[in-house]
Design an enzyme around this catalytic site. Sequence first.
Site, PDB file in Angstrom:
ATOM      1  N   HIS A  14      -5.988  11.226 -14.784  1.00 26.78           N
ATOM      2  CA  HIS A  14      -5.027  10.903 -14.961  1.00 26.78           C
ATOM      3  C   HIS A  14      -4.997   9.874 -15.600  1.00 26.78           C
ATOM      4  O   HIS A  14      -5.485   8.795 -15.003  1.00 26.78           O
ATOM      5  CB  HIS A  14      -4.536  10.654 -12.474  1.00 26.78           C
ATOM      6  N   HIS A 194       2.643  14.404  -9.815  1.00 28.34           N
ATOM      7  CA  HIS A 194       2.612  12.960  -9.445  1.00 28.34           C
ATOM      8  C   HIS A 194       3.084  13.371  -7.698  1.00 28.34           C
ATOM      9  O   HIS A 194       4.128  13.469  -7.911  1.00 28.34           O
ATOM     10  CB  HIS A 194       3.220  11.777  -9.527  1.00 28.34           C
ATOM     11  N   GLU A 197       2.225   9.124  -4.452  1.00 31.68           N
ATOM     12  CA  GLU A 197       1.990   7.730  -4.060  1.00 31.68           C
ATOM     13  C   GLU A 197       2.170   6.707  -3.733  1.00 31.68           C
ATOM     14  O   GLU A 197       1.700   5.948  -3.157  1.00 31.68           O
ATOM     15  CB  GLU A 197       2.055   7.800  -5.713  1.00 31.68           C
TER      16      GLU A 197
END
Length: 335
Positions: A14, A194, A197
């Site tokens: 990542h 993603h 987060e």
Amino acid sequence: MKEFIKKLPKAELHIHIEGSLEPDLMFRLAKKNGIEIPYKNIEEVKAAYNFTNLQSFLDIYYAGANVLITKDDFYDMTWAYILKCVENNIIHTEIFFDPQTHTSRGISFETVILGISEALNDAQKKFAISSNIIMCFLRHLSQDDAFKTFEECLPFKDKIICIGLDSSELGHPPSKFKEVFKKAKEEGFKLVAHAGEEADYTYIYEALDLLDIQRIDHGVQAIYSKELMERLKKEQIPLTVCPNSNIELKVFENYKQHNIKKLLDYGLNVTVNSDDPAYFKGYLNKNFINLCENIDLSKKDIITLIKNSFNASFISDELKNEYINKVNKIGQINE
Ligand code: HPA
Ligand code: ZN
């Protein structure tokens, strides 16, 4: 512990290549290309890297990417990251890039992908660093825009292993990109996104159930759902966690509050990554070191995190074995 971390061969899963653009290269490229940037010197740039949340970072990150114009610029940025891989003992890396950030400024898709991929090819030749490229859609833009970008990537399909989803999370759930991810799957791409987060764990469910992704990028909000934690454990879905990023973007107040050890102890498939190392004060080793200085991670935990990265990567089983044998050998010598 620092020496132990430094010596271990690592994988990174990542890292946004545009997030590896260091201020000194940003200045050099701005000057060369005649692009105005709102800073007088490197100190001013660093002072601006004082974020309150994801969006406050993204605004600066996209502005920084404006200095990238030619294929050589993309090559130089990627090569600078490769030199950091050498320093950090990263032997395999899977990098994200954001084509829409560049094509929206009139830079061709080809310029971007060739600059990045040529540097990665040279990294294999010169340092035996293996790599894969992940193309991300910007989630603050429309699905139609993502479809357009997807069409543009097809002539370069052999250079892109996976499709991802990044940018402003809140208000842009994975469901917004359901159709384009379906198409990408049909075309044989691996998929990541993603999720969790800043936005809550329901985004992780959407990424799994609607986009059918193979890894979750970040995913730290999973901890708020016992049912999701059980599923992530059972299915061993990898989470690419980025500690420095989470602290810099105020997802957690400090390293002591970070939940990575809880996720790991629960039995989740957790990995450590740098996200945007030029903006978040350090590359992969620094992420491990910051954790170790604040959280009770054992050498065994470090080895597990590192092996998880190799196992969760998109390389062949054969190469995974070769790399994990290296980790075992070096991990034992130091213990
Ligand atoms: N989240 C979403 N988008 C991003 C990030 C991130 O951490 N870094 C670069 N683009
Ligand atoms: Zn990211």
